[in-house]
Design a protein around this motif. Structure first.
Motif, PDB file in Angstrom:
ATOM      1  N   THR A  88      76.000  38.643  45.672  1.00 48.26           N
ATOM      2  CA  THR A  88      74.987  37.674  45.278  1.00 48.26           C
ATOM      3  C   THR A  88      75.630  36.574  44.445  1.00 48.26           C
ATOM      4  O   THR A  88      76.626  36.798  43.764  1.00 48.26           O
ATOM      5  N   ASP A  89      75.056  35.385  44.501  1.00 54.04           N
ATOM      6  CA  ASP A  89      75.544  34.277  43.681  1.00 54.04           C
ATOM      7  C   ASP A  89      75.222  34.534  42.220  1.00 54.04           C
ATOM      8  O   ASP A  89      74.198  35.134  41.896  1.00 54.04           O
ATOM      9  N   THR A  93      68.701  34.769  36.355  1.00 51.39           N
ATOM     10  CA  THR A  93      67.661  35.603  36.968  1.00 51.39           C
ATOM     11  C   THR A  93      66.621  36.102  35.986  1.00 51.39           C
ATOM     12  O   THR A  93      65.767  36.907  36.351  1.00 51.39           O
ATOM     13  N   GLY A 114      74.299  37.255  53.854  1.00 52.96           N
ATOM     14  CA  GLY A 114      73.585  36.266  53.066  1.00 52.96           C
ATOM     15  C   GLY A 114      72.829  36.924  51.936  1.00 52.96           C
ATOM     16  O   GLY A 114      72.707  38.143  51.875  1.00 52.96           O
ATOM     17  N   SER A 115      72.344  36.088  51.033  1.00 50.61           N
ATOM     18  CA  SER A 115      71.500  36.587  49.955  1.00 50.61           C
ATOM     19  C   SER A 115      70.507  35.497  49.584  1.00 50.61           C
ATOM     20  O   SER A 115      70.734  34.321  49.827  1.00 50.61           O
ATOM     21  N   SER A 116      69.402  35.925  49.032  1.00 50.24           N
ATOM     22  CA  SER A 116      68.364  34.988  48.626  1.00 50.24           C
ATOM     23  C   SER A 116      67.690  35.517  47.368  1.00 50.24           C
ATOM     24  O   SER A 116      67.970  36.623  46.911  1.00 50.24           O
ATOM     25  N   VAL A 117      66.808  34.708  46.829  1.00 48.79           N
ATOM     26  CA  VAL A 117      66.123  35.032  45.586  1.00 48.79           C
ATOM     27  C   VAL A 117      64.624  34.982  45.827  1.00 48.79           C
ATOM     28  O   VAL A 117      64.122  34.118  46.541  1.00 48.79           O
ATOM     29  N   VAL A 118      63.902  35.933  45.224  1.00 45.79           N
ATOM     30  CA  VAL A 118      62.440  35.959  45.274  1.00 45.79           C
ATOM     31  C   VAL A 118      61.936  35.845  43.847  1.00 45.79           C
ATOM     32  O   VAL A 118      62.374  36.590  42.966  1.00 45.79           O
ATOM     33  N   ARG A 129      66.542  39.880  43.889  1.00 45.17           N
ATOM     34  CA  ARG A 129      67.614  39.515  44.809  1.00 45.17           C
ATOM     35  C   ARG A 129      67.418  40.245  46.132  1.00 45.17           C
ATOM     36  O   ARG A 129      67.083  41.419  46.165  1.00 45.17           O
ATOM     37  N   GLN A 132      71.431  40.543  52.704  1.00 47.28           N
ATOM     38  CA  GLN A 132      71.541  40.970  54.106  1.00 47.28           C
ATOM     39  C   GLN A 132      72.968  41.467  54.327  1.00 47.28           C
ATOM     40  O   GLN A 132      73.925  40.726  54.099  1.00 47.28           O
TER      41      GLN A 132
END
Length: 143
Positions: A88-89, A93, A114-118, A129, A132
């Motif tokens: 993760t970047d 957070t 990949g990674s994303s933030v919710v 976080r 994938q």
């Protein structure tokens, strides 16, 4: 698609913080994966040395399979064993003054797609976080 095995745990000295590792086995191809969730004690109740011990204990739950370790590390740059890569970047957070990059995921033996933030809004004071991952290379479409 996955069958879970017996959990392994690490107790961080109070009833709210610890780590749990769950081995998963694919019903499709028999490949295994360890998934470890961790919640390190915060600075309000633990010294940096105690937090580092919590983090080590979480990583020590990893077996020989590919593994992902994710959660609240309570450290902006937690130390990790050799062979683990950040998935993760590094980003803020926490809903708190200053940069608090405490929620992350680390992998060994997995490809990060990949990674994303919710942003969960009022449900949490942390951003969540999502990562994938792929076991092995090339990517296995059956997983």
């Amino acid at each position: 698609k996955w069958v879970y095995g017996p959990a392994r745990t690490a107790d961080f000295g109070d009833r709210w913080h610890g780590a749990v590792a769950v081995p998963l086995t694919s019903r499709v191809n028999g490949r295994g994966l360890d998934v470890i969730g961790t919640h390190t004690r915060p600075g309000a109740v633990a010294t940096d040395a105690q937090k580092d011990a919590d983090i080590r204990a979480a990583f020590e739950l990893a077996g020989t399979w590919p593994v992902v370790v994710g959660g609240d590390f309570a450290r902006n740059a937690p130390s990790r064993p050799s062979g683990f890569l950040r998935a993760t970047d590094a980003l803020d957070t926490m809903d708190k003054a200053g940069v608090q990059s405490v929620d992350d995921a680390y992998v060994r033996g997995l490809a990060v797609r990949g990674s994303s933030v919710v942003d969960p809004g009022a449900l949490s004071d942390h951003l969540w976080r999502v990562v994938q991952l792929t076991i092995g290379a090339p990517a296995d479409p059956t997983l």
